[in-house]
Design a protein around this motif. Structure first.
Motif, PDB file in Angstrom:
ATOM      1  N   MET A 239      37.365  36.297  38.598  1.00  0.00           N
ATOM      2  CA  MET A 239      36.082  36.818  38.866  1.00  0.00           C
ATOM      3  C   MET A 239      35.095  37.382  40.257  1.00  0.00           C
ATOM      4  N   ILE A 240      35.092  35.484  40.640  1.00  0.00           N
ATOM      5  CA  ILE A 240      35.167  35.060  42.124  1.00  0.00           C
ATOM      6  C   ILE A 240      35.884  34.769  43.062  1.00  0.00           C
ATOM      7  N   GLY A 241      36.962  35.383  42.915  1.00  0.00           N
ATOM      8  CA  GLY A 241      38.717  34.964  43.361  1.00  0.00           C
ATOM      9  C   GLY A 241      38.935  33.706  43.320  1.00  0.00           C
ATOM     10  N   GLU A 268      34.062  43.349  30.885  1.00  0.00           N
ATOM     11  CA  GLU A 268      34.913  44.047  32.068  1.00  0.00           C
ATOM     12  C   GLU A 268      34.770  42.552  32.210  1.00  0.00           C
ATOM     13  N   ILE A 269      36.119  41.753  33.268  1.00  0.00           N
ATOM     14  CA  ILE A 269      36.458  41.631  34.749  1.00  0.00           C
ATOM     15  C   ILE A 269      36.284  42.066  35.242  1.00  0.00           C
ATOM     16  N   LYS A 270      35.323  42.134  35.763  1.00  0.00           N
ATOM     17  CA  LYS A 270      35.189  43.052  37.147  1.00  0.00           C
ATOM     18  C   LYS A 270      35.064  41.944  38.875  1.00  0.00           C
ATOM     19  N   LYS A 271      35.947  41.804  39.253  1.00  0.00           N
ATOM     20  CA  LYS A 271      36.238  41.151  40.791  1.00  0.00           C
ATOM     21  C   LYS A 271      35.080  41.760  41.539  1.00  0.00           C
ATOM     22  N   ILE A 272      34.968  39.988  42.202  1.00  0.00           N
ATOM     23  CA  ILE A 272      33.426  40.244  42.529  1.00  0.00           C
ATOM     24  C   ILE A 272      33.561  39.400  43.934  1.00  0.00           C
ATOM     25  N   ARG A 273      32.808  40.638  45.213  1.00  0.00           N
ATOM     26  CA  ARG A 273      33.024  39.801  46.706  1.00  0.00           C
ATOM     27  C   ARG A 273      32.293  38.549  46.472  1.00  0.00           C
TER      28      ARG A 273
END
Length: 370
Positions: A239-241, A268-273
Protein backbone atom coordinates in the motif's frame (compact mmCIF):
# COMPACT_ATOMS: atom_id res chain seq x y z
CA UNK A 1 -3.65 -19.48 5.69
CA UNK A 2 -2.83 -15.98 7.06
CA UNK A 3 -5.79 -13.59 7.12
CA UNK A 4 -5.59 -9.81 6.84
CA UNK A 5 -8.40 -7.27 7.14
CA UNK A 6 -8.32 -3.62 6.05
CA UNK A 7 -11.09 -1.36 7.38
CA UNK A 8 -11.57 2.38 6.93
CA UNK A 9 -11.57 4.53 10.06
CA UNK A 10 -11.50 8.28 9.45
CA UNK A 11 -10.68 9.52 12.97
CA UNK A 12 -9.82 8.55 16.53
CA UNK A 13 -13.43 9.00 17.63
CA UNK A 14 -13.87 6.23 20.18
CA UNK A 15 -17.07 4.81 18.69
CA UNK A 16 -15.57 4.67 15.20
CA UNK A 17 -12.36 3.06 16.37
CA UNK A 18 -14.25 0.46 18.42
CA UNK A 19 -16.44 -0.43 15.41
CA UNK A 20 -13.36 -0.74 13.18
CA UNK A 21 -11.53 -2.92 15.70
CA UNK A 22 -14.55 -5.21 16.08
CA UNK A 23 -14.86 -5.53 12.30
CA UNK A 24 -11.21 -6.37 11.57
CA UNK A 25 -11.21 -9.03 14.29
CA UNK A 26 -14.42 -10.55 12.90
CA UNK A 27 -13.18 -10.33 9.30
CA UNK A 28 -10.12 -12.49 9.97
CA UNK A 29 -12.21 -14.96 11.95
CA UNK A 30 -10.23 -14.52 15.14
CA UNK A 31 -11.89 -15.77 18.32
CA UNK A 32 -10.82 -14.51 21.74
CA UNK A 33 -11.30 -17.12 24.41
CA UNK A 34 -13.33 -15.76 27.36
CA UNK A 35 -11.34 -15.33 30.57
CA UNK A 36 -7.97 -15.27 28.81
CA UNK A 37 -4.88 -13.60 30.20
CA UNK A 38 -3.97 -11.16 27.41
CA UNK A 39 -0.89 -9.01 26.80
CA UNK A 40 -1.21 -5.91 24.64
CA UNK A 41 2.05 -4.78 23.06
CA UNK A 42 1.61 -1.20 21.77
CA UNK A 43 4.30 0.98 20.25
CA UNK A 44 5.44 3.27 23.08
CA UNK A 45 8.77 4.31 21.62
CA UNK A 46 9.05 7.32 23.89
CA UNK A 47 7.02 9.87 25.82
CA UNK A 48 5.32 11.49 22.83
CA UNK A 49 1.78 12.81 22.91
CA UNK A 50 -0.92 11.02 20.89
CA UNK A 51 -1.14 13.64 18.14
CA UNK A 52 2.59 13.33 17.41
CA UNK A 53 1.87 10.00 15.66
CA UNK A 54 4.88 8.35 17.29
CA UNK A 55 3.04 5.93 19.58
CA UNK A 56 -0.03 3.73 19.26
CA UNK A 57 -3.00 6.01 19.83
CA UNK A 58 -4.82 5.49 23.17
CA UNK A 59 -8.17 5.23 21.33
CA UNK A 60 -6.90 2.08 19.59
CA UNK A 61 -5.65 0.61 22.86
CA UNK A 62 -8.96 1.49 24.53
CA UNK A 63 -11.04 -0.16 21.80
CA UNK A 64 -9.05 -3.39 22.16
CA UNK A 65 -9.39 -3.23 25.96
CA UNK A 66 -13.15 -2.83 25.58
CA UNK A 67 -13.34 -5.91 23.34
CA UNK A 68 -11.32 -7.90 25.87
CA UNK A 69 -13.40 -6.76 28.83
CA UNK A 70 -16.52 -7.99 27.01
CA UNK A 71 -14.84 -11.41 27.11
CA UNK A 72 -13.90 -11.08 30.82
CA UNK A 73 -10.21 -11.18 29.96
CA UNK A 74 -7.45 -9.97 32.26
CA UNK A 75 -5.33 -7.35 30.51
CA UNK A 76 -1.64 -6.54 30.72
CA UNK A 77 -0.17 -3.68 28.68
CA UNK A 78 3.53 -4.36 28.16
CA UNK A 79 6.36 -2.42 26.50
CA UNK A 80 10.01 -1.50 26.86
CA UNK A 81 10.54 2.04 25.60
CA UNK A 82 13.72 2.93 23.80
CA UNK A 83 14.62 5.66 26.28
CA UNK A 84 13.30 7.12 29.56
CA UNK A 85 10.87 5.37 31.87
CA UNK A 86 8.30 3.20 30.13
CA UNK A 87 5.80 3.82 32.93
CA UNK A 88 6.20 7.60 32.55
CA UNK A 89 5.83 7.27 28.80
CA UNK A 90 2.51 5.44 29.27
CA UNK A 91 1.25 8.53 31.10
CA UNK A 92 2.32 11.03 28.45
CA UNK A 93 1.00 9.05 25.47
CA UNK A 94 -2.40 8.52 27.10
CA UNK A 95 -2.26 4.76 27.58
CA UNK A 96 -2.00 4.92 31.39
CA UNK A 97 -5.42 6.58 31.58
CA UNK A 98 -6.87 3.79 29.43
CA UNK A 99 -5.28 1.19 31.72
CA UNK A 100 -6.89 2.77 34.79
CA UNK A 101 -10.26 2.85 33.08
CA UNK A 102 -10.14 -0.86 32.17
CA UNK A 103 -8.22 -2.11 35.21
CA UNK A 104 -5.32 -3.19 33.01
CA UNK A 105 -1.88 -3.77 34.49
CA UNK A 106 0.93 -1.61 33.09
CA UNK A 107 4.25 -3.42 32.78
CA UNK A 108 7.75 -2.38 31.73
CA UNK A 109 9.37 -5.26 29.86
CA UNK A 110 12.74 -3.82 30.89
CA UNK A 111 12.41 -5.08 34.44
CA UNK A 112 9.61 -7.65 34.68
CA UNK A 113 11.01 -11.15 35.45
CA UNK A 114 13.84 -11.22 32.88
CA UNK A 115 14.89 -14.65 31.61
CA UNK A 116 17.14 -15.95 28.82
CA UNK A 117 15.48 -17.72 25.89
CA UNK A 118 17.18 -19.64 23.10
CA UNK A 119 15.98 -18.88 19.56
CA UNK A 120 15.81 -21.92 17.31
CA UNK A 121 16.92 -21.33 13.72
CA UNK A 122 18.21 -17.83 14.48
CA UNK A 123 20.46 -16.08 11.98
CA UNK A 124 21.95 -13.42 14.30
CA UNK A 125 20.56 -13.75 17.82
CA UNK A 126 20.97 -17.29 19.14
CA UNK A 127 19.52 -16.29 22.50
CA UNK A 128 18.13 -13.19 24.14
CA UNK A 129 17.02 -11.83 27.46
CA UNK A 130 13.30 -11.18 27.54
CA UNK A 131 10.49 -10.87 30.07
CA UNK A 132 9.05 -14.16 31.29
CA UNK A 133 5.60 -12.59 31.30
CA UNK A 134 5.42 -12.84 27.49
CA UNK A 135 5.39 -16.63 27.72
CA UNK A 136 2.84 -16.85 30.51
CA UNK A 137 -0.04 -15.17 28.66
CA UNK A 138 -2.81 -16.99 26.81
CA UNK A 139 -2.73 -14.41 24.03
CA UNK A 140 -0.44 -11.63 22.81
CA UNK A 141 -2.04 -8.83 20.80
CA UNK A 142 0.48 -6.76 18.91
CA UNK A 143 -0.59 -3.10 18.43
CA UNK A 144 1.91 -1.46 16.05
CA UNK A 145 1.80 2.04 14.55
CA UNK A 146 2.20 2.47 10.79
CA UNK A 147 5.44 4.45 10.39
CA UNK A 148 8.53 4.82 8.27
CA UNK A 149 11.92 4.00 9.77
CA UNK A 150 15.30 5.52 8.94
CA UNK A 151 17.14 2.20 9.18
CA UNK A 152 14.59 -0.47 8.25
CA UNK A 153 12.50 1.72 5.87
CA UNK A 154 9.26 0.71 7.62
CA UNK A 155 8.23 -0.18 11.15
CA UNK A 156 5.11 -2.25 11.49
CA UNK A 157 3.97 -5.45 13.15
CA UNK A 158 7.23 -7.44 13.05
CA UNK A 159 9.48 -4.51 13.95
CA UNK A 160 7.22 -3.57 16.89
CA UNK A 161 8.38 -6.72 18.68
CA UNK A 162 11.84 -5.20 19.12
CA UNK A 163 10.13 -3.35 21.98
CA UNK A 164 9.98 -6.66 23.85
CA UNK A 165 13.76 -6.49 24.35
CA UNK A 166 14.70 -5.04 27.75
CA UNK A 167 16.01 -1.48 27.97
CA UNK A 168 19.56 -0.72 26.92
CA UNK A 169 19.96 -4.21 25.44
CA UNK A 170 18.25 -2.77 22.35
CA UNK A 171 21.17 -0.39 21.82
CA UNK A 172 23.59 -3.29 22.28
CA UNK A 173 21.77 -5.19 19.56
CA UNK A 174 22.15 -2.22 17.21
CA UNK A 175 25.91 -2.54 17.71
CA UNK A 176 25.71 -6.30 17.17
CA UNK A 177 23.78 -5.76 13.92
CA UNK A 178 24.83 -2.36 12.50
CA UNK A 179 23.72 -2.83 8.88
CA UNK A 180 20.13 -2.78 7.65
CA UNK A 181 20.12 -6.42 6.51
CA UNK A 182 21.75 -7.82 9.64
CA UNK A 183 19.51 -5.79 11.92
CA UNK A 184 16.39 -6.92 10.06
CA UNK A 185 17.53 -10.54 10.40
CA UNK A 186 17.92 -9.93 14.14
CA UNK A 187 14.36 -8.55 14.25
CA UNK A 188 13.06 -11.67 12.51
CA UNK A 189 14.92 -13.78 15.10
CA UNK A 190 12.92 -12.00 17.82
CA UNK A 191 9.71 -12.38 15.81
CA UNK A 192 10.27 -16.13 15.46
CA UNK A 193 10.52 -16.36 19.25
CA UNK A 194 7.38 -14.38 20.12
CA UNK A 195 5.00 -14.51 17.10
CA UNK A 196 1.84 -12.81 18.42
CA UNK A 197 -1.43 -14.48 17.49
CA UNK A 198 -3.31 -11.24 16.77
CA UNK A 199 -1.93 -8.03 15.27
CA UNK A 200 -3.95 -4.81 14.99
CA UNK A 201 -2.25 -1.81 13.36
CA UNK A 202 -3.03 1.82 14.10
CA UNK A 203 -3.05 3.19 10.57
CA UNK A 204 -5.53 5.98 11.23
CA UNK A 205 -2.73 8.53 11.41
CA UNK A 206 0.71 7.14 10.65
CA UNK A 207 4.12 8.73 10.15
CA UNK A 208 5.95 9.43 6.89
CA UNK A 209 9.41 10.84 6.24
CA UNK A 210 12.17 10.27 8.77
CA UNK A 211 10.30 8.03 11.21
CA UNK A 212 9.91 6.44 13.64
CA UNK A 213 9.87 9.65 15.69
CA UNK A 214 11.24 12.50 13.58
CA UNK A 215 8.87 12.27 10.62
CA UNK A 216 5.54 13.92 9.93
CA UNK A 217 2.03 12.70 10.82
CA UNK A 218 0.21 11.28 7.80
CA UNK A 219 -3.55 10.73 7.79
CA UNK A 220 -4.25 7.29 6.32
CA UNK A 221 -7.63 6.41 7.80
CA UNK A 222 -7.20 2.66 8.21
CA UNK A 223 -7.22 -0.04 10.85
CA UNK A 224 -5.51 -3.23 9.68
CA UNK A 225 -5.50 -6.58 11.46
CA UNK A 226 -3.99 -10.00 10.83
CA UNK A 227 -3.41 -13.30 12.56
CA UNK A 228 0.14 -13.18 11.17
CA UNK A 229 2.42 -10.17 11.74
CA UNK A 230 4.52 -10.69 8.62
CA UNK A 231 1.37 -11.01 6.48
CA UNK A 232 0.12 -7.70 7.84
CA UNK A 233 3.42 -6.04 6.96
CA UNK A 234 3.41 -7.58 3.48
CA UNK A 235 0.02 -6.00 2.72
CA UNK A 236 0.90 -2.59 4.19
CA UNK A 237 4.18 -2.46 2.25
CA UNK A 238 2.22 -2.92 -0.98
CA UNK A 239 0.00 0.00 0.00
CA UNK A 240 2.79 2.47 0.81
CA UNK A 241 5.11 1.66 -2.09
CA UNK A 242 7.64 -0.54 -0.28
CA UNK A 243 6.72 -3.93 -1.71
CA UNK A 244 9.79 -6.17 -1.81
CA UNK A 245 11.98 -3.51 -0.19
CA UNK A 246 11.59 -4.29 3.52
CA UNK A 247 14.07 -6.90 4.71
CA UNK A 248 12.10 -8.05 7.76
CA UNK A 249 9.35 -9.27 5.44
CA UNK A 250 11.76 -10.66 2.86
CA UNK A 251 13.63 -12.61 5.53
CA UNK A 252 10.39 -13.90 7.09
CA UNK A 253 9.44 -15.27 3.65
CA UNK A 254 12.93 -16.72 3.09
CA UNK A 255 12.74 -18.53 6.44
CA UNK A 256 9.31 -19.90 5.53
CA UNK A 257 7.65 -18.01 8.37
CA UNK A 258 5.29 -16.61 5.73
CA UNK A 259 4.01 -17.86 2.37
CA UNK A 260 3.04 -14.70 0.46
CA UNK A 261 0.90 -16.67 -2.00
CA UNK A 262 -1.40 -17.87 0.76
CA UNK A 263 -2.33 -14.53 2.33
CA UNK A 264 -6.08 -13.93 2.31
CA UNK A 265 -7.04 -10.23 2.32
CA UNK A 266 -10.41 -8.71 3.21
CA UNK A 267 -10.73 -5.08 2.11
CA UNK A 268 -9.06 -2.94 -0.54
CA UNK A 269 -5.28 -2.83 -0.96
CA UNK A 270 -5.24 0.81 -2.03
CA UNK A 271 -2.05 2.63 -3.01
CA UNK A 272 -1.16 5.48 -0.64
CA UNK A 273 1.17 8.38 -1.46
CA UNK A 274 3.76 7.98 1.26
CA UNK A 275 7.05 9.83 1.74
CA UNK A 276 9.68 7.28 2.68
CA UNK A 277 12.58 7.63 5.09
CA UNK A 278 15.82 9.00 3.68
CA UNK A 279 18.13 6.29 5.02
CA UNK A 280 19.81 3.54 3.05
CA UNK A 281 17.17 2.08 0.76
CA UNK A 282 19.02 0.65 -2.24
CA UNK A 283 19.36 -3.05 -3.01
CA UNK A 284 22.83 -3.95 -4.27
CA UNK A 285 24.99 -7.08 -4.58
CA UNK A 286 26.28 -8.27 -1.22
CA UNK A 287 29.93 -7.83 -2.23
CA UNK A 288 29.55 -4.03 -2.38
CA UNK A 289 26.62 -3.46 -0.02
CA UNK A 290 28.74 -2.33 2.91
CA UNK A 291 30.69 0.08 0.66
CA UNK A 292 27.48 1.60 -0.68
CA UNK A 293 26.07 1.79 2.84
CA UNK A 294 29.15 3.68 4.04
CA UNK A 295 28.87 6.31 1.30
CA UNK A 296 25.07 6.62 1.07
CA UNK A 297 23.78 6.45 4.62
CA UNK A 298 22.86 9.83 6.19
CA UNK A 299 24.87 11.23 9.09
CA UNK A 300 23.21 12.33 12.34
CA UNK A 301 23.75 15.98 13.23
CA UNK A 302 22.50 18.33 15.94
CA UNK A 303 19.93 21.04 15.27
CA UNK A 304 21.25 23.51 17.83
CA UNK A 305 18.20 25.78 17.93
CA UNK A 306 16.13 22.87 19.29
CA UNK A 307 18.76 21.32 21.56
CA UNK A 308 18.42 21.72 25.33
CA UNK A 309 21.65 19.79 25.99
CA UNK A 310 19.86 17.13 28.03
CA UNK A 311 22.31 14.40 27.01
CA UNK A 312 19.62 11.89 26.00
CA UNK A 313 21.40 11.16 22.71
CA UNK A 314 24.68 10.33 24.47
CA UNK A 315 22.92 8.09 26.98
CA UNK A 316 21.26 5.93 24.30
CA UNK A 317 24.41 5.65 22.16
CA UNK A 318 25.76 2.21 23.02
CA UNK A 319 28.80 2.69 20.76
CA UNK A 320 29.80 5.82 22.74
CA UNK A 321 29.93 7.97 19.61
CA UNK A 322 28.38 11.09 21.20
CA UNK A 323 29.67 13.50 23.83
CA UNK A 324 28.41 16.89 24.97
CA UNK A 325 30.64 19.96 24.42
CA UNK A 326 28.26 21.65 25.31
CA UNK A 327 26.12 20.45 22.39
CA UNK A 328 26.31 16.88 21.06
CA UNK A 329 29.51 16.10 19.16
CA UNK A 330 29.67 12.97 17.00
CA UNK A 331 32.61 10.62 16.66
CA UNK A 332 32.14 9.48 13.04
CA UNK A 333 34.51 6.56 13.45
CA UNK A 334 32.49 5.10 16.30
CA UNK A 335 29.03 5.83 14.84
CA UNK A 336 27.31 2.68 13.54
CA UNK A 337 24.36 4.57 11.99
CA UNK A 338 21.69 2.85 14.06
CA UNK A 339 19.94 6.25 14.34
CA UNK A 340 18.93 5.64 17.97
CA UNK A 341 19.92 9.24 18.76
CA UNK A 342 17.58 10.51 16.04
CA UNK A 343 14.84 8.07 17.02
CA UNK A 344 14.89 8.68 20.77
CA UNK A 345 15.67 12.38 21.20
CA UNK A 346 12.66 13.78 23.09
CA UNK A 347 13.08 17.19 21.41
CA UNK A 348 13.68 15.96 17.82
CA UNK A 349 17.05 17.69 17.93
CA UNK A 350 19.04 15.10 15.97
CA UNK A 351 18.55 15.42 12.23
CA UNK A 352 19.81 13.24 9.39
CA UNK A 353 21.98 14.83 6.71
CA UNK A 354 22.75 13.26 3.35
CA UNK A 355 26.42 13.02 2.47
CA UNK A 356 27.67 15.52 -0.17
CA UNK A 357 28.09 12.80 -2.82
CA UNK A 358 24.47 11.68 -2.41
CA UNK A 359 23.27 15.30 -2.42
CA UNK A 360 25.11 15.79 -5.72
CA UNK A 361 23.53 12.67 -7.26
CA UNK A 362 20.06 13.74 -6.08
CA UNK A 363 20.46 17.20 -7.64
CA UNK A 364 21.83 15.69 -10.85
CA UNK A 365 18.92 13.26 -11.08
CA UNK A 366 16.44 16.10 -10.53
CA UNK A 367 18.16 18.24 -13.18
CA UNK A 368 18.24 15.45 -15.78
CA UNK A 369 14.87 13.82 -15.13
CA UNK A 370 13.02 16.88 -13.88
Amino acid sequence: MPNVSIVKCSSYDKARVYAAIKKVIDDIGFRIKPGSKVILKPNVLNGSRPNDAVTTHPSVVEAVCRVLREKDCSIIIAESSGFTSTLKNYEVCGIAEVARRYDAKLVSLSSESIITKRIEGAKVLKETKVSKILFEADLIINLPKLKTHTLTKYTGAVKNLFGCIPGVLKQKYHVKAPSEKRFCNLIVDIYSLIMPELNIMDGIVGMEGDGPSGGDPKKIGLVIAADDAAALDLVVEKMIGLEGKVYTTRFAIARRLLDPDKVNVSGEIKKIRFRHAGANSSRVPAIISELIFRYSVPEPHVIKERCVRCGACAKVCYSKAIRLNPYPVFNRRRCIHCFCCHELCPYHTIGLKKKPFIEFLSKLKHKVLG
